[in-house]
Design an enzyme around this catalytic site. Sequence first.
Site, PDB file in Angstrom:
ATOM      1  N   SER A 150       0.826  -1.201   0.000  1.00  0.00           N
ATOM      2  CA  SER A 150       0.000   0.000   0.000  1.00  0.00           C
ATOM      3  C   SER A 150       0.866   1.259   0.000  1.00  0.00           C
ATOM      4  CB  SER A 150      -0.903   0.018   1.233  1.00  0.00           C
ATOM      5  OG  SER A 150      -1.574   1.259   1.340  1.00  0.00           O
TER       6      SER A 150
ATOM      7  N   LYS B 259      -5.632   0.745 -11.632  1.00  0.00           N
ATOM      8  CA  LYS B 259      -6.629   0.180 -10.717  1.00  0.00           C
ATOM      9  C   LYS B 259      -7.777   1.174 -10.543  1.00  0.00           C
ATOM     10  CE  LYS B 259      -6.995  -1.997  -6.150  1.00  0.00           C
ATOM     11  NZ  LYS B 259      -8.067  -1.212  -5.513  1.00  0.00           N
TER      12      LYS B 259
ATOM     13  N   HIS C 174     -12.994   0.013  -5.550  1.00  0.00           N
ATOM     14  CA  HIS C 174     -12.336   0.299  -4.269  1.00  0.00           C
ATOM     15  C   HIS C 174     -13.099  -0.314  -3.099  1.00  0.00           C
ATOM     16  CE1 HIS C 174      -8.812   2.736  -3.060  1.00  0.00           C
ATOM     17  NE2 HIS C 174      -9.369   2.742  -1.862  1.00  0.00           N
TER      18      HIS C 174
ATOM     19  N   TYR D 267      -0.333   5.999  -5.287  1.00  0.00           N
ATOM     20  CA  TYR D 267      -1.254   7.127  -5.346  1.00  0.00           C
ATOM     21  C   TYR D 267      -0.466   8.293  -5.941  1.00  0.00           C
ATOM     22  CZ  TYR D 267      -4.911   5.019  -2.444  1.00  0.00           C
ATOM     23  OH  TYR D 267      -5.913   4.228  -1.954  1.00  0.00           O
TER      24      TYR D 267
ATOM     25  N   THR E 177      -3.498   3.551  -8.521  1.00  0.00           N
ATOM     26  CA  THR E 177      -4.897   3.618  -8.089  1.00  0.00           C
ATOM     27  C   THR E 177      -5.478   4.966  -8.508  1.00  0.00           C
ATOM     28  OG1 THR E 177      -4.538   2.108  -6.244  1.00  0.00           O
ATOM     29  CG2 THR E 177      -6.445   3.569  -6.112  1.00  0.00           C
TER      30      THR E 177
END
Length: 428
Positions: free
Chosen positions: A135, A303, A327, A159, A185
Amino acid sequence: MANNKNDGIIPTLDRQREIYLKGLSGDRPMVPIDSDELERRAERAMSPEAFAYIAGGAGHETSMDSNRQAFRERRILPRMLNDVSERDTSVTLFGRRLPSPFLLSPIGVLEMVDPHGDESVGRAAAAEEVPMIFSNQASQPMETVAEAMGEGPRWFQLYWSKSDDLVKSLVSRAEACGCEAIVVTLDTTMLGWRTRDLDLAYLPFLRGKGIAQYTSDPVFLKRLEKAITEQDDEAPKPRVTLETLKALREIGQSWPGSTLEGLRSGKARAAVQEFINVYSRPSLTWEDLSMLRDHTRLPILLKGILHPDDARKARDYGMDGVIVSNHGGRQVDGSVSSFEMLPRVVEAVEGKIPVIMDSGIRGGADVFKALALGATAVGLGRPWVYGLALDGEDGAREVIRNFKTDFELTMGLAGCRSISEITPDTLV
């Protein structure tokens, strides 16, 4: 073959035998098999804030409901008298053969669940040869988790922040610590309206949680030094209460150095503010992807893809794969489900890039159905976090093993010997 001892992997169906044999001694699984009971037990083991953050969705949480409902609307049609004594559950992604079609979807702020959450999950994933997608909002730096995983496969979730230099730095670090793909993402350029978190007035990032990738990054730290010298003393501050002091202590504890040093120097508080300033970029467009494509040799997956036109664009813009995801229902209330859009996305990419799917998968039958509609692999999310909450590394690994066993049994009982035999004809 998934059940071949020579592969160095624990035979999948031994998980089922293990449970029943332990039952002869009165032992029942510490981590419940049933997904609903797993969630209920995890809720009791977690703080209200942690459970709300992990389990909650956007708005009325109808997108979470639609993720599950979509799976119920498709049925498996088993075939009989196929020799399924040997079953091959392996898939190949970007040149790596994996023993099962699973990845661990990225979930941040695992320190809310387990003090060494990212490392614990990394070891569990490595033991099962399931790629862990680190993550971007991790509680431990990617290098720390990579070391804990050894040779285990890992990817990195990105991100896209307001600083391209920070983006490049994070991606370079991911390459250096052995990540095999970058997952951008796209559906969280702004934080969704998450009612459970809002009712508790709790956002972990404001307390310094889930920002370890930033406070370990040289580009971020350089920005931080500048931010400290330019602090606005007139900026709004929260009312000082006992809760404020508690939050301040948490912020200090999140700093990678001494808590006292982090608070005295102002670095810990400044890091939280700088994270908020740089975290995400709503202005991101398709044209920005070229910078990332030029910067890394790794495969790039997008994503958050739900619309088939976006899937076509991903392919046209040189992306190496897409992840069909809403999500986990955490961003847009009333969104289409990932599963219902999966076949349209698969059709759009015309087999030229792999399609992975996550959101709402709670058992082996769900995995089977996703593969039948064209997914190359699936991402597992909340269930392994619940296992982590109940029994740390062992709990997370149990959940992974349970999914692998459930899927292999479903595949065999449906009359399929390999994933290549799981086609749209196996569903009605």
